[in-house]
Design an enzyme around this catalytic site. Structure first.
Site, PDB file in Angstrom:
ATOM      1  N   GLU A   1      15.410  15.150 -16.596  1.00  0.00           N
ATOM      2  CA  GLU A   1      16.084  16.377 -17.035  1.00  0.00           C
ATOM      3  C   GLU A   1      17.383  16.579 -16.255  1.00  0.00           C
ATOM      4  O   GLU A   1      17.362  16.966 -15.087  1.00  0.00           O
ATOM      5  CB  GLU A   1      15.164  17.588 -16.840  1.00  0.00           C
ATOM      6  CG  GLU A   1      13.867  17.521 -17.629  1.00  0.00           C
ATOM      7  CD  GLU A   1      14.095  17.579 -19.130  1.00  0.00           C
ATOM      8  OE1 GLU A   1      15.104  18.180 -19.581  1.00  0.00           O
ATOM      9  OE2 GLU A   1      13.267  17.016 -19.868  1.00  0.00           O
TER      10      GLU A   1
ATOM     11  N   GLU B   1      13.710  26.644 -15.698  1.00  0.00           N
ATOM     12  CA  GLU B   1      14.138  25.351 -16.249  1.00  0.00           C
ATOM     13  C   GLU B   1      12.944  24.413 -16.428  1.00  0.00           C
ATOM     14  O   GLU B   1      12.850  23.707 -17.432  1.00  0.00           O
ATOM     15  CB  GLU B   1      15.185  24.697 -15.350  1.00  0.00           C
ATOM     16  CG  GLU B   1      15.763  23.421 -15.910  1.00  0.00           C
ATOM     17  CD  GLU B   1      16.553  23.649 -17.185  1.00  0.00           C
ATOM     18  OE1 GLU B   1      16.240  22.984 -18.205  1.00  0.00           O
ATOM     19  OE2 GLU B   1      17.482  24.479 -17.174  1.00  0.00           O
TER      20      GLU B   1
ATOM     21  N   GLU C   1      10.073  21.984 -24.300  1.00  0.00           N
ATOM     22  CA  GLU C   1      10.785  20.946 -25.048  1.00  0.00           C
ATOM     23  C   GLU C   1       9.971  19.659 -25.143  1.00  0.00           C
ATOM     24  O   GLU C   1       9.915  19.030 -26.203  1.00  0.00           O
ATOM     25  CB  GLU C   1      12.142  20.672 -24.404  1.00  0.00           C
ATOM     26  CG  GLU C   1      13.123  21.808 -24.596  1.00  0.00           C
ATOM     27  CD  GLU C   1      14.493  21.510 -24.010  1.00  0.00           C
ATOM     28  OE1 GLU C   1      14.652  20.464 -23.333  1.00  0.00           O
ATOM     29  OE2 GLU C   1      15.396  22.322 -24.232  1.00  0.00           O
TER      30      GLU C   1
END
Length: 127
Positions: A32, A73, A80
């Site tokens: 990420e 996050e 996701e």
């Protein structure tokens, strides 16, 4: 139906949970880019929080807001990854889930920025 992975207790459970957490942090760093950027920003901002904050409450707000961005996050990345695991097909609910996660990160960043701006203003303006 019992989950065979939920049978650990005591120190064994804590040890395994810590290992999974470290794997999660490592995986987020590797996969990420947003988390990587926020981690490097945190490496800069967390020590600055101790200089900028005048009381332990201010230091906690400054440091906590930075850590909160990273937490949000990670949660957004989990959403996701889950959506992508199910399907890469375009779907309104998948888009909504990803957009909600993105909005949560945006709000965390805005809150963090506001806290830091207020602390900087107070410190530099002599207030």
């Amino acid at each position: 139906m019992d989950n065979p992975h939920k049978g650990r207790t005591g120190l064994d459970r804590i040890r395994h949970a810590a290992g999974y957490s470290l794997q999660g942090l490592s995986g987020a760093y590797r996969h990420e880019s947003a988390f990587r950027q926020e981690l490097w920003l945190a490496a800069l901002l967390l020590p600055l929080a101790f200089w900028l904050g005048r009381t332990w409450v201010e230091v906690a707000l400054l440091a906590g807001s930075v850590v909160m961005v990273m937490i949000v996050e990670l949660l957004n990345s989990a959403v996701e990854a889950t959506v992508d695991r199910i399907s890469f097909d375009l779907h309104e609910l998948a888009k909504r889930a990803k957009d909600y996660g993105s909005a949560a990160v945006f709000l965390a960043l805005a809150l963090c920025g506001g806290i830091w701006a207020a602390a900087l203003w107070s410190r530099l303006a002599g207030g």
